[in-house]
Design a protein around this motif. Structure first.
Motif, PDB file in Angstrom:
ATOM      1  N   ARG A  36       0.862  -1.182   0.000  1.00 38.55           N
ATOM      2  CA  ARG A  36       0.000   0.000   0.000  1.00 38.55           C
ATOM      3  C   ARG A  36       0.898   1.232   0.000  1.00 38.55           C
ATOM      4  NH1 ARG A  36      -2.621  -3.989  -0.663  1.00 38.55           N
ATOM      5  NH2 ARG A  36      -4.720  -4.400   0.158  1.00 38.55           N
ATOM      6  N   HIS A  95      -1.808  -1.794  -3.957  1.00 33.69           N
ATOM      7  CA  HIS A  95      -2.772  -0.691  -4.102  1.00 33.69           C
ATOM      8  C   HIS A  95      -1.991   0.615  -4.031  1.00 33.69           C
ATOM      9  CE1 HIS A  95      -6.951   1.156  -2.965  1.00 33.69           C
ATOM     10  NE2 HIS A  95      -6.354   1.772  -3.977  1.00 33.69           N
ATOM     11  N   THR A  97      -1.795   4.800  -4.921  1.00 34.99           N
ATOM     12  CA  THR A  97      -2.688   5.952  -5.058  1.00 34.99           C
ATOM     13  C   THR A  97      -1.860   7.218  -5.250  1.00 34.99           C
ATOM     14  OG1 THR A  97      -4.297   4.914  -3.561  1.00 34.99           O
ATOM     15  CG2 THR A  97      -4.560   7.260  -3.988  1.00 34.99           C
ATOM     16  N   ARG A 128      -4.329  -2.490  -7.829  1.00 33.20           N
ATOM     17  CA  ARG A 128      -5.151  -1.285  -7.998  1.00 33.20           C
ATOM     18  C   ARG A 128      -4.234  -0.068  -8.105  1.00 33.20           C
ATOM     19  NH1 ARG A 128     -10.542  -2.312  -6.695  1.00 33.20           N
ATOM     20  NH2 ARG A 128     -10.877  -4.336  -5.700  1.00 33.20           N
ATOM     21  N   TYR A 129      -4.627   0.814  -9.008  1.00 32.20           N
ATOM     22  CA  TYR A 129      -3.885   2.065  -9.187  1.00 32.20           C
ATOM     23  C   TYR A 129      -4.922   3.180  -9.292  1.00 32.20           C
ATOM     24  CZ  TYR A 129       0.119   4.941 -10.667  1.00 32.20           C
ATOM     25  OH  TYR A 129       1.108   5.868 -10.735  1.00 32.20           O
ATOM     26  N   ASP A 130      -4.978   4.038  -8.266  1.00 31.70           N
ATOM     27  CA  ASP A 130      -5.958   5.115  -8.221  1.00 31.70           C
ATOM     28  C   ASP A 130      -5.261   6.459  -8.392  1.00 31.70           C
ATOM     29  OD1 ASP A 130      -7.977   3.282  -7.711  1.00 31.70           O
ATOM     30  OD2 ASP A 130      -7.834   3.510  -5.540  1.00 31.70           O
ATOM     31  N   LEU A 156      -5.007  -5.736 -13.381  1.00 28.94           N
ATOM     32  CA  LEU A 156      -4.897  -4.379 -12.864  1.00 28.94           C
ATOM     33  C   LEU A 156      -6.211  -3.626 -13.042  1.00 28.94           C
ATOM     34  CD1 LEU A 156      -3.201  -2.034 -11.705  1.00 28.94           C
ATOM     35  CD2 LEU A 156      -2.581  -1.459 -14.073  1.00 28.94           C
ATOM     36  N   ARG A 157      -6.600  -2.921 -11.979  1.00 25.84           N
ATOM     37  CA  ARG A 157      -7.769  -2.052 -12.017  1.00 25.84           C
ATOM     38  C   ARG A 157      -7.302  -0.617 -11.795  1.00 25.84           C
ATOM     39  NH1 ARG A 157     -11.874  -5.773  -8.289  1.00 25.84           N
ATOM     40  NH2 ARG A 157     -11.617  -7.685  -9.544  1.00 25.84           N
ATOM     41  N   VAL A 158      -7.522   0.222 -12.789  1.00 26.62           N
ATOM     42  CA  VAL A 158      -7.112   1.623 -12.734  1.00 26.62           C
ATOM     43  C   VAL A 158      -8.356   2.484 -12.565  1.00 26.62           C
ATOM     44  CG1 VAL A 158      -5.931   3.498 -13.939  1.00 26.62           C
ATOM     45  CG2 VAL A 158      -5.162   1.133 -14.250  1.00 26.62           C
ATOM     46  N   ARG A 159      -8.316   3.426 -11.634  1.00 21.26           N
ATOM     47  CA  ARG A 159      -9.439   4.335 -11.425  1.00 21.26           C
ATOM     48  C   ARG A 159      -8.901   5.761 -11.330  1.00 21.26           C
ATOM     49  NH1 ARG A 159     -14.799   4.332  -9.330  1.00 21.26           N
ATOM     50  NH2 ARG A 159     -15.619   6.364  -9.967  1.00 21.26           N
ATOM     51  N   SER A 190     -10.103  -0.232 -16.610  1.00 20.36           N
ATOM     52  CA  SER A 190      -9.784   1.171 -16.365  1.00 20.36           C
ATOM     53  C   SER A 190     -11.063   2.007 -16.418  1.00 20.36           C
ATOM     54  CB  SER A 190      -8.786   1.671 -17.422  1.00 20.36           C
ATOM     55  OG  SER A 190      -8.528   3.046 -17.268  1.00 20.36           O
TER      56      SER A 190
END
Length: 287
Positions: A36, A95, A97, A128-130, A156-159, A190
């Protein structure tokens, strides 16, 4: 656990009038798998026509460096920040950010030093990449990272979330590459949402790679291309004189949005061609 330790635990539970199973239920939860890390940036007008950085703090792989900005005319009024990857990330389960705020009248140019590789991890969990951007009255932000590469086996989930005042300006670029050379991609999801003056300006989602909804690589999707990108420009002057819809090539289009903004979307065989298309659009529509 050894037999002696098990017996000691059972005896302690009996002394407390509590079953060993009850002790297990009250044991602290295991820490989440993966890394994190958060990078925090705050830009503020310095009262002398420039922009200061009262907050510039990175963690883990998210190292931040102040650089000289080259963002168009009046570049000396901008604060430039480079995101430097200090280790391999994001891996599965990580994760990351990035949080950046541009205060009233501040001008902030954000970039990354190298492409981001989404890599598989041991946990099997998605990474995760926020990115959270906040632009206050009269602020300007340019978020121009290098491409994101979806490596085989990764998830990968990009927001990206942007909140803007009506008088703010934004240039935002996203580029994705499906796999390294000769490699199948991982799963990439994404989402980009932009609120302007408290109202939705753009909300779109992309999913591609193994596990994505069917048709993502078909004629109505990426049509076999390995690289894709988009450029979003939000400019108050567009309210009076919006750019017209246009085709920039066989697989690149300009779409005016219902607000003072324009979205350029491009597909190409490789990242270099995507960058060429988006850079040309930025020179045409950027302010």
């Amino acid at each position: 656990m050894s037999g002696a330790a098990t017996a000691d635990l059972a005896q302690a539970a009996a002394d407390l009038g509590q079953a060993p199973a009850d002790l297990a239920q009250t044991a602290p939860a295991a820490p989440p798998a993966g890394l994190r890390a958060t990078a925090r940036i705050h830009a503020a007008a310095d009262g002398r026509g420039g922009t200061a950085l009262p907050l510039l703090a990175g963690e883990g792989p998210l190292a931040l460096r102040r650089i000289r900005s080259t963002s168009g005319a009046g570049a000396r009024d901008w604060a430039g920040v480079m995101l430097v990857g200090a280790m391999s990330a994001p891996l599965g389960g990580d994760h990351l950010t990035v949080e950046a705020t541009a205060g009233p009248g501040a001008h902030l140019a954000l970039a990354s030093a190298a492409a981001t590789l989404a890599l598989p991890g041991r946990s099997g969990e998605p990474a995760r990449y926020d990115v959270h951007l906040t632009l206050e009255d009269g602020a300007s932000v340019r978020w121009l990272p290098e491409p994101l590469v979806s490596v085989r086996g990764s998830d990968l989930r990009v927001r990206t979330r942007v909140r803007m005042a009506p008088t703010a300006r934004l240039v935002l670029r996203e580029e994705q590459v499906l796999g390294r050379t000769g490699e199948a991609p991982g799963l990439l999801r994404s989402r980009l949402t932009v609120d302007l003056g408290g109202r939705p300006l753009l909300d779109q989602e992309l999913a591609c790679g193994p596990g994505a909804p069917g048709g993502w690589d078909g004629p109505a999707g990426l049509a076999g291309h390995r690289a894709l990108g988009q450029l979003l420009l939000v400019e108050p002057a567009f309210a009076a004189s919006p750019p017209a819809a246009a085709v920039l090539g066989e697989f690149a289009v300009v779409t005016p949005l219902a607000g003072p903004a324009v979205l350029v979307t491009a597909l190409a065989p490789d990242a270099l061609r995507v960058r060429e298309l988006l850079d040309a659009a930025c020179r045409t529509y950027g302010r």
